[in-house]
Design a protein around this motif. Structure first.
Motif, mmCIF file in Angstrom:
data_model
loop_
_atom_site.group_PDB
_atom_site.id
_atom_site.type_symbol
_atom_site.label_atom_id
_atom_site.label_comp_id
_atom_site.label_asym_id
_atom_site.label_seq_id
_atom_site.Cartn_x
_atom_site.Cartn_y
_atom_site.Cartn_z
ATOM 1 N N ARG A 1 0.826 -1.222 0.000
ATOM 2 C CA ARG A 1 0.000 0.000 0.000
ATOM 3 C C ARG A 1 0.851 1.259 0.000
ATOM 4 O O ARG A 1 0.386 2.342 -0.316
ATOM 5 C CB ARG A 1 -0.900 0.037 1.249
ATOM 6 N N GLY A 2 2.117 1.105 0.423
ATOM 7 C CA GLY A 2 3.010 2.267 0.470
ATOM 8 C C GLY A 2 3.020 2.970 1.813
ATOM 9 O O GLY A 2 3.657 4.002 1.977
ATOM 10 N N SER A 3 2.312 2.405 2.833
ATOM 11 C CA SER A 3 2.363 3.040 4.157
ATOM 12 C C SER A 3 3.672 2.691 4.868
ATOM 13 O O SER A 3 4.080 3.365 5.809
ATOM 14 C CB SER A 3 1.156 2.661 5.005
ATOM 15 N N LEU A 4 4.352 1.632 4.416
ATOM 16 C CA LEU A 4 5.736 1.363 4.836
ATOM 17 C C LEU A 4 6.592 1.528 3.592
ATOM 18 O O LEU A 4 6.408 0.809 2.607
ATOM 19 C CB LEU A 4 5.877 -0.075 5.364
ATOM 20 N N ARG A 5 7.504 2.482 3.629
ATOM 21 C CA ARG A 5 8.278 2.804 2.427
ATOM 22 C C ARG A 5 9.683 2.224 2.470
ATOM 23 O O ARG A 5 10.178 1.858 3.542
ATOM 24 C CB ARG A 5 8.342 4.324 2.227
ATOM 25 N N ALA A 6 10.318 2.175 1.295
ATOM 26 C CA ALA A 6 11.685 1.641 1.182
ATOM 27 C C ALA A 6 12.617 2.344 2.163
ATOM 28 O O ALA A 6 12.590 3.573 2.278
ATOM 29 C CB ALA A 6 12.191 1.826 -0.245
ATOM 30 N N GLY A 7 13.403 1.545 2.886
ATOM 31 C CA GLY A 7 14.374 2.095 3.839
ATOM 32 C C GLY A 7 13.804 2.314 5.231
ATOM 33 O O GLY A 7 14.548 2.558 6.185
ATOM 34 N N GLU A 8 12.472 2.231 5.347
ATOM 35 C CA GLU A 8 11.841 2.460 6.652
ATOM 36 C C GLU A 8 12.046 1.255 7.565
ATOM 37 O O GLU A 8 11.982 0.112 7.120
ATOM 38 C CB GLU A 8 10.341 2.706 6.441
ATOM 39 N N VAL B 1 17.111 -7.663 6.723
ATOM 40 C CA VAL B 1 17.435 -7.663 8.146
ATOM 41 C C VAL B 1 18.911 -7.315 8.299
ATOM 42 O O VAL B 1 19.790 -8.020 7.819
ATOM 43 C CB VAL B 1 17.099 -9.025 8.803
ATOM 44 N N VAL B 2 19.149 -6.166 8.957
ATOM 45 C CA VAL B 2 20.520 -5.658 9.125
ATOM 46 C C VAL B 2 20.955 -5.912 10.563
ATOM 47 O O VAL B 2 20.243 -5.522 11.500
ATOM 48 C CB VAL B 2 20.574 -4.132 8.824
ATOM 49 N N PRO B 3 22.118 -6.583 10.766
ATOM 50 C CA PRO B 3 22.583 -6.848 12.137
ATOM 51 C C PRO B 3 22.679 -5.557 12.961
ATOM 52 O O PRO B 3 23.159 -4.536 12.480
ATOM 53 C CB PRO B 3 23.983 -7.459 11.929
ATOM 54 N N ARG B 4 22.181 -5.623 14.178
ATOM 55 C CA ARG B 4 22.175 -4.522 15.166
ATOM 56 C C ARG B 4 21.315 -3.319 14.757
ATOM 57 O O ARG B 4 21.217 -2.353 15.477
ATOM 58 C CB ARG B 4 23.610 -4.048 15.500
ATOM 59 N N LYS B 5 20.701 -3.381 13.574
ATOM 60 C CA LYS B 5 19.818 -2.285 13.168
ATOM 61 C C LYS B 5 18.364 -2.767 13.096
ATOM 62 O O LYS B 5 17.428 -2.012 13.268
ATOM 63 C CB LYS B 5 20.264 -1.724 11.810
ATOM 64 N N GLY B 6 18.185 -4.047 12.803
ATOM 65 C CA GLY B 6 16.837 -4.595 12.685
ATOM 66 C C GLY B 6 16.395 -4.711 11.239
ATOM 67 O O GLY B 6 17.221 -4.708 10.317
ATOM 68 N N ALA B 7 15.089 -4.778 11.049
ATOM 69 C CA ALA B 7 14.526 -4.996 9.706
ATOM 70 C C ALA B 7 14.129 -3.671 9.063
ATOM 71 O O ALA B 7 13.505 -2.829 9.703
ATOM 72 C CB ALA B 7 13.317 -5.915 9.805
ATOM 73 N N VAL B 8 14.523 -3.512 7.806
ATOM 74 C CA VAL B 8 14.111 -2.326 7.044
ATOM 75 C C VAL B 8 13.457 -2.796 5.742
ATOM 76 O O VAL B 8 13.762 -3.878 5.236
ATOM 77 C CB VAL B 8 15.294 -1.371 6.727
ATOM 78 N N VAL B 9 12.565 -1.968 5.208
ATOM 79 C CA VAL B 9 11.880 -2.301 3.950
ATOM 80 C C VAL B 9 12.889 -2.236 2.809
ATOM 81 O O VAL B 9 13.600 -1.249 2.642
ATOM 82 C CB VAL B 9 10.705 -1.331 3.678
ATOM 83 N N THR B 10 12.973 -3.320 2.051
ATOM 84 C CA THR B 10 13.932 -3.411 0.945
ATOM 85 C C THR B 10 13.528 -2.465 -0.190
ATOM 86 O O THR B 10 12.362 -2.431 -0.581
ATOM 87 C CB THR B 10 13.981 -4.859 0.396
ATOM 88 N N ALA B 11 14.508 -1.719 -0.670
ATOM 89 C CA ALA B 11 14.257 -0.825 -1.815
ATOM 90 C C ALA B 11 14.273 -1.646 -3.095
ATOM 91 O O ALA B 11 15.086 -2.563 -3.247
ATOM 92 C CB ALA B 11 15.336 0.249 -1.877
ATOM 93 N N LEU B 12 13.349 -1.349 -4.007
ATOM 94 C CA LEU B 12 13.312 -2.024 -5.305
ATOM 95 C C LEU B 12 13.934 -1.109 -6.349
ATOM 96 O O LEU B 12 13.647 0.082 -6.381
ATOM 97 C CB LEU B 12 11.870 -2.323 -5.718
ATOM 98 N N SER B 13 14.753 -1.672 -7.184
ATOM 99 C CA SER B 13 15.357 -0.869 -8.248
ATOM 100 C C SER B 13 14.851 -1.360 -9.604
ATOM 101 O O SER B 13 14.363 -2.489 -9.721
ATOM 102 C CB SER B 13 16.884 -0.994 -8.199
ATOM 103 N N ARG C 1 7.074 -10.139 -4.144
ATOM 104 C CA ARG C 1 6.703 -8.728 -3.975
ATOM 105 C C ARG C 1 6.566 -8.009 -5.315
ATOM 106 O O ARG C 1 5.630 -7.242 -5.528
ATOM 107 C CB ARG C 1 7.759 -8.036 -3.114
ATOM 108 N N LEU C 2 7.501 -8.265 -6.233
ATOM 109 C CA LEU C 2 7.449 -7.623 -7.552
ATOM 110 C C LEU C 2 6.211 -8.065 -8.312
ATOM 111 O O LEU C 2 5.536 -7.257 -8.949
ATOM 112 C CB LEU C 2 8.688 -7.997 -8.384
ATOM 113 N N ARG C 3 5.909 -9.351 -8.237
ATOM 114 C CA ARG C 3 4.794 -9.897 -9.010
ATOM 115 C C ARG C 3 3.450 -9.387 -8.491
ATOM 116 O O ARG C 3 2.560 -9.056 -9.273
ATOM 117 C CB ARG C 3 4.862 -11.426 -8.982
ATOM 118 N N ILE C 4 3.304 -9.306 -7.157
ATOM 119 C CA ILE C 4 2.056 -8.777 -6.589
ATOM 120 C C ILE C 4 1.913 -7.301 -6.945
ATOM 121 O O ILE C 4 0.832 -6.839 -7.306
ATOM 122 C CB ILE C 4 1.999 -8.996 -5.059
ATOM 123 N N ALA C 5 3.039 -6.570 -6.855
ATOM 124 C CA ALA C 5 3.003 -5.135 -7.187
ATOM 125 C C ALA C 5 2.571 -4.931 -8.637
ATOM 126 O O ALA C 5 1.777 -4.046 -8.951
ATOM 127 C CB ALA C 5 4.379 -4.507 -6.941
#
Length: 220
Positions: free
Chosen positions: A26-33, A66-78, A164-168
Motif C-alpha cells: 500500500r506504500g504506508s511502509l516505504r523503502a528504507g523504513e 534484516v541488518v545486524p544490530r539495526k533490525g529490519a528495514v523495507v527493501t528498496a526495489l530498483s 513482492r514484484l509480481r504482486i506489485a
C-alpha cells in the motif's frame, strides 16, 4: 494444550506477515523504513520469536532486509531488480511453455481454461490476493506439464524470492484483466500444440509485467 500454543504461534506469525506485506504494497511502509520488532511485540502482545520468524520469511520474499544490530528495514526495489527478474522469468517460463505445448493433454488444457475463467471473475472483483494465488496455479500447471522437474524447481525458487514484484505488478490498474487476455492466447497456442508461439507468448507476458511495473515506479 501444546498444539493450541503452536497454532496460536503460527496464526500470529501469519497475521504479522500479512500486515507487513499489505503495508509495504500500500506504500504506508516505504523503502528504507525500519520495521520495529518491539512495537510489533507490544501491539500483538507476543514474544519476539514469531516476529523474527516472520521477518526471515519476508526477507526471503524480498520485502525486508534484516541488518545486524539495526533490525529490519523495507527493501528498496530498483529498476535493475525488476529488469533482471522478469528477463530470467521470461526465458525459463517460455522454455517450460515450449516443452509443455507437446505434452499437455486435452484435460490439462480444460483445467487451464477453468483456472483462467476463475481469474477473470477475480479480476472483475478486484481481488488481487486471491488472483495472485490462482495465477500461480495457472503457470505451475503448464510448467509441471513440461516434464522437467529441475526447471520447475528453478522457477519456484526464483518466484518465491520476487513475490513482492509480481504482486506489485498485478496490483496495477487493468493488469489483472490483461493477464487473463494473455492467458487465453497462451491456451490457444497450447491447444494447437504450437510450441514456438506458446514460448513467445509466455515470454511477452512476463516482459509486459516488468514493463508496467518499471513505468509505475518512474511515475511515483
Amino acid at each position: 494444550m501444546k498444539n493450541k500454543s503452536i497454532e496460536r504461534h503460527q496464526t500470529l506469525r501469519e497475521k504479522i506477515l500479512e500486515s507487513i506485506r499489505d503495508a509495504i504494497l500500500r506504500g504506508s511502509l516505504r523503502a528504507g523504513e525500519r520495521v520495529s520488532e518491539p512495537e510489533l511485540a507490544e501491539r500483538y502482545g507476543i514474544s519476539r520469536t514469531p516476529i523474527r520468524e516472520a521477518f526471515r520469511q519476508l526477507e526471503s520474499e524480498g520485502y525486508l532486509t534484516v541488518v545486524p544490530r539495526k533490525g529490519a528495514v523495507v527493501t528498496a526495489l530498483s529498476e535493475r531488480d525488476v529488469e533482471e527478474f522478469y528477463s530470467i522469468k521470461s526465458i525459463l517460463e517460455g522454455y517450460a511453455a515450449n516443452l509443455a505445448a507437446q505434452r499437455l493433454s486435452d484435460k490439462d488444457i480444460e483445467k487451464l481454461e477453468a483456472i483462467n475463467n476463475r481469474l477473470a471473475k477475480l479480476a472483475s472483483a478486484g481481488d488481487v490476493k486471491t488472483f495472485f494465488r490462482v495465477h500461480n496455479e495457472f503457470h505451475e500447471h503448464f510448467i509441471r506439464a513440461s516434464g522437467n522437474s529441475r526447471l520447475l524447481e528453478l522457477i519456484q525458487q526464483l518466484l518465491k524470492k520476487f513475490d513482492r514484484l509480481r504482486i506489485a505488478s498485478l496490483s496495477l490498474p487493468g493488469r489483472m484483466e490483461i493477464s487473463v487476455q494473455e492467458h487465453r492466447k497462451i491456451i490457444d497456442a497450447f491447444r494447437q500444440r504450437d510450441s514456438e508461439t506458446a514460448d513467445l507468448l509466455v515470454r511477452k507476458n512476463a516482459a509486459y509485467g516488468g514493463q508496467v511495473l518499471i513505468q509505475s515506479m518512474n511515475n511515483d
